[in-house]
Design a protein around this motif. Sequence first.
Motif, PDB file in Angstrom:
ATOM      1  N   LEU A  49       0.794  -1.228   0.000  1.00 12.65           N
ATOM      2  CA  LEU A  49       0.000   0.000   0.000  1.00 12.65           C
ATOM      3  C   LEU A  49       0.829   1.284   0.000  1.00 12.65           C
ATOM      4  O   LEU A  49       0.272   2.373  -0.128  1.00 12.65           O
ATOM      5  N   THR A  50       2.139   1.166   0.124  1.00  9.79           N
ATOM      6  CA  THR A  50       3.002   2.343   0.152  1.00  9.79           C
ATOM      7  C   THR A  50       2.809   3.177  -1.105  1.00  9.79           C
ATOM      8  O   THR A  50       2.781   2.643  -2.211  1.00  9.79           O
ATOM      9  N   ASP A  51       2.645   4.487  -0.915  1.00  8.20           N
ATOM     10  CA  ASP A  51       2.493   5.458  -2.004  1.00  8.20           C
ATOM     11  C   ASP A  51       1.211   5.280  -2.825  1.00  8.20           C
ATOM     12  O   ASP A  51       1.120   5.797  -3.929  1.00  8.20           O
ATOM     13  N   LYS A  52       0.247   4.557  -2.314  1.00  7.79           N
ATOM     14  CA  LYS A  52      -1.040   4.411  -2.984  1.00  7.79           C
ATOM     15  C   LYS A  52      -2.065   5.309  -2.299  1.00  7.79           C
ATOM     16  O   LYS A  52      -1.943   5.614  -1.119  1.00  7.79           O
ATOM     17  N   ILE A  53      -3.067   5.723  -3.030  1.00  9.06           N
ATOM     18  CA  ILE A  53      -4.168   6.469  -2.425  1.00  9.06           C
ATOM     19  C   ILE A  53      -5.068   5.450  -1.751  1.00  9.06           C
ATOM     20  O   ILE A  53      -5.576   4.528  -2.393  1.00  9.06           O
ATOM     21  N   VAL A  54      -5.245   5.595  -0.430  1.00  8.17           N
ATOM     22  CA  VAL A  54      -6.066   4.671   0.360  1.00  8.17           C
ATOM     23  C   VAL A  54      -7.123   5.500   1.076  1.00  8.17           C
ATOM     24  O   VAL A  54      -6.803   6.467   1.759  1.00  8.17           O
ATOM     25  N   VAL A  55      -8.391   5.129   0.914  1.00  8.45           N
ATOM     26  CA  VAL A  55      -9.511   5.878   1.502  1.00  8.45           C
ATOM     27  C   VAL A  55     -10.349   4.927   2.350  1.00  8.45           C
ATOM     28  O   VAL A  55     -10.721   3.845   1.887  1.00  8.45           O
ATOM     29  N   TYR A  56     -10.620   5.338   3.578  1.00  8.35           N
ATOM     30  CA  TYR A  56     -11.504   4.571   4.466  1.00  8.35           C
ATOM     31  C   TYR A  56     -12.855   5.268   4.512  1.00  8.35           C
ATOM     32  O   TYR A  56     -12.929   6.493   4.608  1.00  8.35           O
TER      33      TYR A  56
END
Length: 118
Positions: A97-104
């Motif tokens: 997940l490093t450097d990815k756009i992650v949305v909760y």
Amino acid sequence: MLRVYVRRADRAASRERRSFWQPGTGAKPLYREPILRAKTAGLMNAVAHPAQYGFSDHGPIREDGSELSDPQLTICVELIGRRAQLEQFCRQQGDLLTDKIVVYKPLEQWCVGPAGIT
């Protein structure tokens, strides 16, 4: 719900040694890896949604053509599970997940039946 945005062109680290004599034994698309790991982690649901038109991370607008797909378009990997599970998943999958756009985004699960909604 957790959404992870990756480019179609992103590849997972290859698990096998690549041989000069075996072309095509390259890495699989990255969007598959979080889905496989989510299944192992016991999450409720994991799917990939390909984009056909849009932009990501303030970049230019991109679209799929009639004959060629744009490898820079994103794929949204949607993971559904309890918040604690999703947090643990992120901690354990930091390499992915490093450097990815992650949305909760919190969700409610509804059961719809003859008695109504619960």
